[in-house]
Design a protein around this motif. Structure first.
Motif, mmCIF file in Angstrom:
data_model
loop_
_atom_site.group_PDB
_atom_site.id
_atom_site.type_symbol
_atom_site.label_atom_id
_atom_site.label_comp_id
_atom_site.label_asym_id
_atom_site.label_seq_id
_atom_site.Cartn_x
_atom_site.Cartn_y
_atom_site.Cartn_z
ATOM 1 N N ASP A 113 62.842 57.762 34.124
ATOM 2 C CA ASP A 113 63.352 57.893 35.482
ATOM 3 C C ASP A 113 62.396 57.210 36.449
ATOM 4 O OD1 ASP A 113 64.511 58.585 37.858
ATOM 5 O OD2 ASP A 113 64.182 60.738 37.642
ATOM 6 N N PRO A 114 62.746 55.987 36.896
ATOM 7 C CA PRO A 114 61.822 55.252 37.767
ATOM 8 C C PRO A 114 61.581 55.921 39.111
ATOM 9 C CG PRO A 114 63.879 54.049 37.490
ATOM 10 C CD PRO A 114 63.927 55.225 36.580
ATOM 11 N N SER A 115 62.460 56.822 39.529
ATOM 12 C CA SER A 115 62.256 57.480 40.820
ATOM 13 C C SER A 115 60.990 58.334 40.826
ATOM 14 C CB SER A 115 63.467 58.324 41.198
ATOM 15 O OG SER A 115 63.597 59.424 40.330
ATOM 16 N N THR A 116 60.485 58.706 39.654
ATOM 17 C CA THR A 116 59.274 59.517 39.601
ATOM 18 C C THR A 116 58.037 58.730 40.017
ATOM 19 O OG1 THR A 116 58.905 59.038 37.259
ATOM 20 C CG2 THR A 116 60.161 61.025 37.786
ATOM 21 N N ASN A 142 57.435 54.689 54.367
ATOM 22 C CA ASN A 142 56.884 55.523 55.436
ATOM 23 C C ASN A 142 55.852 56.518 54.931
ATOM 24 O OD1 ASN A 142 58.592 54.297 57.334
ATOM 25 N ND2 ASN A 142 60.249 55.683 56.787
ATOM 26 N N SER A 143 55.673 56.600 53.634
ATOM 27 C CA SER A 143 54.717 57.541 53.051
ATOM 28 C C SER A 143 53.292 57.083 53.334
ATOM 29 C CB SER A 143 54.931 57.644 51.547
ATOM 30 O OG SER A 143 56.221 58.102 51.267
ATOM 31 N N SER A 144 52.393 58.040 53.327
ATOM 32 C CA SER A 144 50.987 57.718 53.577
ATOM 33 C C SER A 144 50.296 57.258 52.289
ATOM 34 C CB SER A 144 50.263 58.951 54.122
ATOM 35 O OG SER A 144 50.149 59.937 53.116
ATOM 36 N N ILE A 145 49.155 56.646 52.471
ATOM 37 C CA ILE A 145 48.346 56.245 51.321
ATOM 38 C C ILE A 145 47.950 57.486 50.522
ATOM 39 C CG2 ILE A 145 46.166 55.181 50.600
ATOM 40 C CD1 ILE A 145 46.426 53.376 53.127
ATOM 41 N N ARG A 146 47.673 58.574 51.218
ATOM 42 C CA ARG A 146 47.330 59.835 50.560
ATOM 43 C C ARG A 146 48.471 60.290 49.638
ATOM 44 N NH1 ARG A 146 43.383 63.023 51.832
ATOM 45 N NH2 ARG A 146 43.144 62.127 53.912
ATOM 46 N N GLU A 147 49.711 60.166 50.110
ATOM 47 C CA GLU A 147 50.867 60.520 49.281
ATOM 48 C C GLU A 147 50.999 59.577 48.083
ATOM 49 O OE1 GLU A 147 54.230 62.324 52.139
ATOM 50 O OE2 GLU A 147 53.421 60.391 52.811
ATOM 51 N N ALA A 148 50.665 58.320 48.293
ATOM 52 C CA ALA A 148 50.699 57.353 47.189
ATOM 53 C C ALA A 148 49.688 57.737 46.119
ATOM 54 C CB ALA A 148 50.411 55.944 47.715
ATOM 55 N N ILE A 149 48.517 58.141 46.537
ATOM 56 C CA ILE A 149 47.489 58.573 45.586
ATOM 57 C C ILE A 149 47.972 59.803 44.820
ATOM 58 C CG2 ILE A 149 45.153 59.531 45.374
ATOM 59 C CD1 ILE A 149 44.426 57.791 47.851
ATOM 60 N N ALA A 150 48.576 60.738 45.519
ATOM 61 C CA ALA A 150 49.083 61.953 44.874
ATOM 62 C C ALA A 150 50.164 61.612 43.855
ATOM 63 C CB ALA A 150 49.620 62.923 45.924
ATOM 64 N N THR A 151 51.021 60.652 44.176
ATOM 65 C CA THR A 151 52.071 60.242 43.242
ATOM 66 C C THR A 151 51.461 59.594 42.008
ATOM 67 O OG1 THR A 151 53.647 59.941 45.047
ATOM 68 C CG2 THR A 151 54.156 58.834 42.975
ATOM 69 N N MET A 152 50.468 58.731 42.207
ATOM 70 C CA MET A 152 49.795 58.113 41.061
ATOM 71 C C MET A 152 49.129 59.167 40.192
ATOM 72 S SD MET A 152 47.898 54.673 42.238
ATOM 73 C CE MET A 152 48.612 53.714 43.551
ATOM 74 N N ASN A 153 48.527 60.141 40.827
ATOM 75 C CA ASN A 153 47.855 61.201 40.082
ATOM 76 C C ASN A 153 48.861 62.029 39.293
ATOM 77 O OD1 ASN A 153 45.332 62.627 39.521
ATOM 78 N ND2 ASN A 153 46.326 64.323 40.615
ATOM 79 N N LYS A 154 49.988 62.329 39.906
ATOM 80 C CA LYS A 154 51.023 63.136 39.253
ATOM 81 C C LYS A 154 51.629 62.417 38.048
ATOM 82 C CE LYS A 154 55.486 65.209 40.278
ATOM 83 N NZ LYS A 154 56.530 65.352 41.298
ATOM 84 N N THR A 155 51.895 61.116 38.197
ATOM 85 C CA THR A 155 52.542 60.370 37.120
ATOM 86 C C THR A 155 51.551 59.868 36.079
ATOM 87 O OG1 THR A 155 52.434 58.283 38.362
ATOM 88 C CG2 THR A 155 54.437 59.628 38.609
ATOM 89 N N ARG A 156 50.291 59.848 36.452
ATOM 90 C CA ARG A 156 49.234 59.393 35.546
ATOM 91 C C ARG A 156 49.383 57.933 35.122
ATOM 92 N NH1 ARG A 156 45.415 63.124 35.289
ATOM 93 N NH2 ARG A 156 46.099 65.262 35.071
ATOM 94 N N ILE A 157 49.968 57.134 36.007
ATOM 95 C CA ILE A 157 49.985 55.689 35.780
ATOM 96 C C ILE A 157 49.330 55.034 36.985
ATOM 97 C CG2 ILE A 157 51.975 55.647 34.233
ATOM 98 C CD1 ILE A 157 53.708 54.804 36.563
ATOM 99 N N GLY A 158 48.797 53.872 36.824
ATOM 100 C CA GLY A 158 48.028 53.216 37.873
ATOM 101 C C GLY A 158 48.839 52.349 38.814
ATOM 102 N N ILE A 159 50.148 52.557 38.848
ATOM 103 C CA ILE A 159 50.988 51.757 39.727
ATOM 104 C C ILE A 159 52.165 52.600 40.205
ATOM 105 C CG2 ILE A 159 52.361 50.822 37.827
ATOM 106 C CD1 ILE A 159 52.469 48.150 39.431
#
Length: 83
Positions: free
Chosen positions: A4-7, A13-30
């Motif tokens: 599911d690519p939506s994950t 409009n998301s913040s860089i902080r939210e981007a970091i949290a998403t990367m951390n949650k998915t455990r991929i570097g992109i």
């Protein structure tokens, strides 16, 4: 395998902080930056975040700041293919 690519998508409009949290949650570097129509606009990597941190960019800034830092490079536009 993630099917599911939506994950690993984030809104422009998301913040860089939210981007970091998403990367951390998915455990991929992109993660994929998408517009309001869910159209791919760009990619954000852990390296993009690292460079922003070194440049003292505020983590509450929109992810569009990370994308704008790629303008003029070979990484400015994502490479895509038809399904």
């Amino acid at each position: 395998m993630r099917t599911d690519p939506s994950t690993f998508c984030i809104n422009l409009n998301s913040s860089i902080r939210e981007a970091i949290a998403t990367m951390n949650k998915t455990r991929i570097g992109i993660i994929l930056a998408v517009d309001e129509d869910q159209k791919l606009v760009g990619t954000i990597t852990d390296g993009d975040v690292r460079r922003a941190l070194l440049a003292n960019v505020d983590l509450n800034t929109s992810v569009t700041e990370l994308l704008s830092r790629k303008v003029g490079t070979q990484f400015a536009r994502p490479v895509t293919a038809r399904a």
